[in-house]
Design a protein around this motif. Sequence first.
Motif, PDB file in Angstrom:
ATOM      1  N   GLY A 112       6.861   2.268  23.313  1.00 26.43           N
ATOM      2  CA  GLY A 112       6.314   3.241  22.382  1.00 26.43           C
ATOM      3  C   GLY A 112       5.812   4.521  22.981  1.00 26.43           C
ATOM      4  N   VAL A 113       5.097   4.442  24.114  1.00 28.65           N
ATOM      5  CA  VAL A 113       4.477   5.638  24.662  1.00 28.65           C
ATOM      6  C   VAL A 113       5.125   6.111  25.954  1.00 28.65           C
ATOM      7  N   THR A 114       6.151   5.407  26.440  1.00 30.66           N
ATOM      8  CA  THR A 114       6.770   5.804  27.701  1.00 30.66           C
ATOM      9  C   THR A 114       8.039   6.630  27.509  1.00 30.66           C
ATOM     10  N   ILE A 115       8.501   6.770  26.292  1.00 30.07           N
ATOM     11  CA  ILE A 115       9.683   7.592  26.012  1.00 30.07           C
ATOM     12  C   ILE A 115       9.251   8.829  25.238  1.00 30.07           C
ATOM     13  N   SER A 116       9.702   9.974  25.694  1.00 31.44           N
ATOM     14  CA  SER A 116       9.410  11.203  24.973  1.00 31.44           C
ATOM     15  C   SER A 116      10.240  11.259  23.693  1.00 31.44           C
TER      16      SER A 116
END
Length: 1024
Positions: free
Chosen positions: A203-207
Motif C-alpha cells: 500500500g505505501v511502498t508503491i508510488s
Amino acid sequence: MKKLITYQFSRLIECLFKPGLVIFMLCAFTTVKAQSIKVTGVVSATDGDLLPGVSILETGTTNGTVTGIAGQFVLNVHTGASITVKAIGYEIQNIIITNSKPLNINLVANVKTLNDVVVVGYGSKNKSTFAGSAVTLSAEDLNKSSLSVANLLTAKAAGVQVTQNNGTPGAALTIRIRGTNSINASSDPLYVIDGFPTNDGVGVTISPEDIASISILKDAASAAIYGSRGANGVIIITTKSGKNKKGNLTVDSYDGYQKVIKLYDLADGYENATRLNALDIASGTTTPYSAGRLDSLKQGLLGTNWQNVLFQLGKVEDNTLSFTGGSPNTSVYSSLDFLNQEGVVIDSRYQRVGARVNLDQKVGDKFSMSARVFGTYGIQNDLPLAPSTINGFLKQALKANPASTFDVNENIRGDETNPLYFLAATNRENDNYRTNGYFSLKYEPIKNLIIQSDQGIDINTSKVLYFAPSTVPAGVSGNGLATVTNIDETELIINPTATYSYKLKENNFKLLAGYNQQTYVYNEYDLTATNFSSNELGYDNLGTAQQFSAASGKSRIKRQSWFSRLDYDFNNRYIFTGTYRIDGSSVFGANNKLGYFPSGAFAWRFDQEDFSKNITFLSSGKARVSYGITGNDRINSGLTAVNFAADNSSKYTLDGVDQVSGIAITNLANPNLKWEQTASLDIGLDIGFLKDRIILETDYYDKQTTNLLLNSNIAPSTGFQTQFGNDGSVENKGFEFNIQTVNIDGKFKWSSSLNFSYNKNKVLSLGTNNADIYLGSLKPDGAADFENPFILRVGQPIDSFYGYEYAGIVQENDPVLKTTQKNSSPGEPKFVDVNHDGIIDANDRVVLGSGIPDAFYGFTNTFNYKHFQLDIVTQAQTGGKLLNLQKEDLEYPLSQGNTLNTVPSQVWSPTNTSGTLPATGFYGNPYGGWVNSKYIESSDYIRIKNINLAYNFPATTLKSIGISALSVYANVQNLVTFTKYSGLDPDVGNLVDNSQINQNGGRGIDFNAFPVNRMYVLGAKVTF
C-alpha cells in the motif's frame, strides 16, 4: 464562393474534353487540391499525455491518417468536412473543419466496454472473451492525489471494501474482496506487481504515479491460476512503460495540507473543575479547586484546550519526476518520487522516497526481455493508538485536565499528566527499506508459441524503534524503556511458463502451462533495554541502560506450484476457460502439503446471435458462470511441528538464587494440518445499451470456506489451551451491481459510474462442538474490567459484537433491586435479563450487531468542458455497527480526567432522575459491563470522498515554450460526511491488536483512533 464553384466546375469540364488520361488525372488533381484544406493538430489525453496511433478519418470517406509518436497529425480534407477521431479506450470525437487553424484535441477516457483488456494471471484477455468476474481500472479511473494503493481504489469497484484503520501518516489500509473468508489465516488479497506475487507492504511502498492500471480478480475462476494465494481475491498492479512514446520528461507535484474534520465537545477548564469539586463534595473530601482558581478558569486566565494544542494543520506534498521513452525495440520508464506527510497530530509524520526503472527490450525477431525494478525508503513517526492500551495517545489527550496549564517540557504539575510532554518525550520511529526486482525473458521459437522465464526478488527490511523515558507512564516502572526490532524479509521467485495459441476456422485455443517456486525467509531480532542512567539518548545509545533482554526468530516458507489453463472460444461467441493448479506449501503436514485447485468458467455472448441483431437498443451482451476452488496457506510456519522458545516462563534455578534461561515447548504439533479451501460460484451478466452509452454489469456469488485454519480450544490436560487445526467453515454470499453511463456527449460531457455491493457473512461451523470463540480482550480504563467485545458464533457474522442489552438506569425502588440486580444501587446501569434466570450475568450477553457493513456504494461523476475536467467521487456504506468506546469513556461521570461538556447535565442523581447517564458510568459495576447496546451505533454514512478539478492547457499554446502538456489541478478529499454516528468518524476499523484473528474478527471499536482528516491540495503536471 459561388464564383469559386463555377470556376472549378468549368475547369473540370475543360479537362474532361482534352485528350489523354494523364492530362485528365492532372486536371482532376488540381481540382481536388483547390477544394481541400490542410488540417494539422495534436491529440492528447485529458491528463496531458500525448497519444500516438490515434485514427483521424475524414467522416464518410476512407481518407485518413494516424497520429505520430508525439500525437501530431496532418490530413487534407474537403472544406466543410468533418473528421472522426478514434482511439481505443477513449470516447470518439467528431469535429467540423471550418479553417486551417491547428487543432488541439483532448480525448476523454471512455467508460468501460466489453472490448476493454483485462489483465489476468500470466497474461491479458479482451473483456469480450473473458468469462470470469473482474474489474480493470486505468490510471485515469483511479482516485486522484491518493497517498496509497488502497486510497486509489476507494469507492471504485463493486465488491471491494477499503477500510481506514486510522489516519496515522503512512498507516496501512485494509482491503477485503467479497467479504472475510478466514479466522486465523489472512483474509488480505494477493497483490501481483508487474507479475511478482506478494502479500505485504504494498500500500505505501508503491508510488501511485507509477501505476498504469489495476485489475481486481474477484471470482475463483479468475484467481485460481494463483491457487494457494488467490483465495481472498487478487489485485494486479501494472506499472507504466515507455512503449510507443517519444522521449519526454514529466514533473507532477502537489502541495497541500490536512486538518481534523471534527473535534469532541469537551468540558472547558472551569466546567471540569466544577465537576471534580462536586465529586469530592459528594464523597466528603477536600475540593481541589479554590474559589479564586475557579474564577480564573471561568475568565479564561488559566486552563488549556488540549485539542487545539495537539491537533495541527498537517502539510502534505508529493513530487514525482518521471522519464518515458520508447522505440520499436526499446522502451524505458523511470521515476523518482518524494512524499512528505505531516499528521494532523503534532509529532506524527511519514516520509517516503522511491525510485523505479522499467525496461523493455526486443532482441531480434525471437527474443524480448523486460525488467521491473523499484526501491523505496520510508520513515514513519506514529503514535500509540491501539485500543488495548489505556495509555493510548487519544485517551491521554482527550482526558487531560483542561484546568491545567503546561509547557511542553513539563511532565506533571499538580493533578494531571501533560499530553504534550507525553508526545514530545516518547520517541517512535518505523523505518522501512524495500527493493523489488522482476526480470522476464521471452522466446518465440515458432509462431504462436511463447516460452517465458521470470525471476524475481523482494527484499523488505524494517526497523521499529521505541523509547519511553522514566517520566512517562510506559517508562516509569523500568526507569526508562527502549525496544529495537529489526525484521528482514526476503522472497525469491522462479516462474517459467509456456503459452501456445492456435486457430482452426472459428475455433480459438490458447494453452498455458507453468511452474512456480517461491521461497520466503523471515528473520526478526528484538532487544529490550531498561534502567537507563539518562533519558537523553534513548535508543540512539542503548549502552546507557543497565538491563537487557534479547530475542530472535527465523522462519522459512517454501511454495511450489504446477498450473495450466485452457482458453477456448468459438467465433467470439461461446467462451470457456479451465484452470488447474497443484500447490505445495511447507506450512502443512507431510501428508497434506499438496492442494488441488480446479476451476472453470463459461460465457455466452448473446449479442453475437442472430436474434440480437433486431434488438436495436442492444449493443453488447454477455452471460457468464464460473465455479472454482482456491486455497489459503497464509499462516505462520512451524505449526505442524513442536516449537520451542525461551522466555520468563522457562527460567529455572540450580542453586535457588541465580536464574538460568531454559527452553520450553510453546505449542502442540499437528502433522495433519492441511489446506483451507474456498469454493466459489459466480453468475454474471454484462450488457450494453445504446451503443454502449449504458453498460450494466451484475454478479451473484456464493463462497464457502471449509477446513478453516483455526486455533481451537483443546483439553487442558494436554498442558495447552489451544491447537491449530482444520475446523469450521464460513460463508459469504452477495451480489454486485455496476452501471456506467454517458449522460451527455457534446461539447459538454458528463459520464457516471455507480457501483453497489452487498455481502452477507456467516459462520457455518466452528469445529466438532461449535464452541463460541471470544475476541479482543481489553480494558479502556483503570477502573474498568477486562471484557471481550467480539464473538465468533455459528449462525452469526464474523466480527460480531457481544455484550449486554442496556435497559436504562436503576431508579429508587426499582423492581430489579429485588430480582435481577439485588446488589445494585439507584443510579447504576440496568440490563436485560435475556435468559430469564433471575440474575444479570455473563449468560445474558447477546450479539449486538457486526462491525462489517452489509453494503457498500461508490458513485463517480466526470464532467468535461473544453479543457476543464471535474471528477466527483462519493462513497457510502450501510448495515454496520461501531462500538463508540471513546464516547463511553468520555461520558464516565467519575473520571478524574476530562469529559464531554454534556456530562454534568445528563448524569443521573437523586435530584435529576431523568438523567440519561448512570451516576457510576459503566466501569466496575456489580452487573453488566461496558460492552453494551447503549454505545453500539450505526456506522452508516455517505461521504464526498474525492473532488478533483483540472485544467489542461492546449498543446498548441504550449509548443512555442517547449512544453508538450501542462495540467493544473485542485483536489479535496473527505469534504463532507453525512452520518448519524456521534463519534468523530464512522469509517474507522481500529484493531484491538494486530493478531490475525483480531484483524479478521475484531474490527469496529472507536477508541484511541487517529482522527480521519480532510485534505486540500493544489498541483501541476507538466511534460517536456
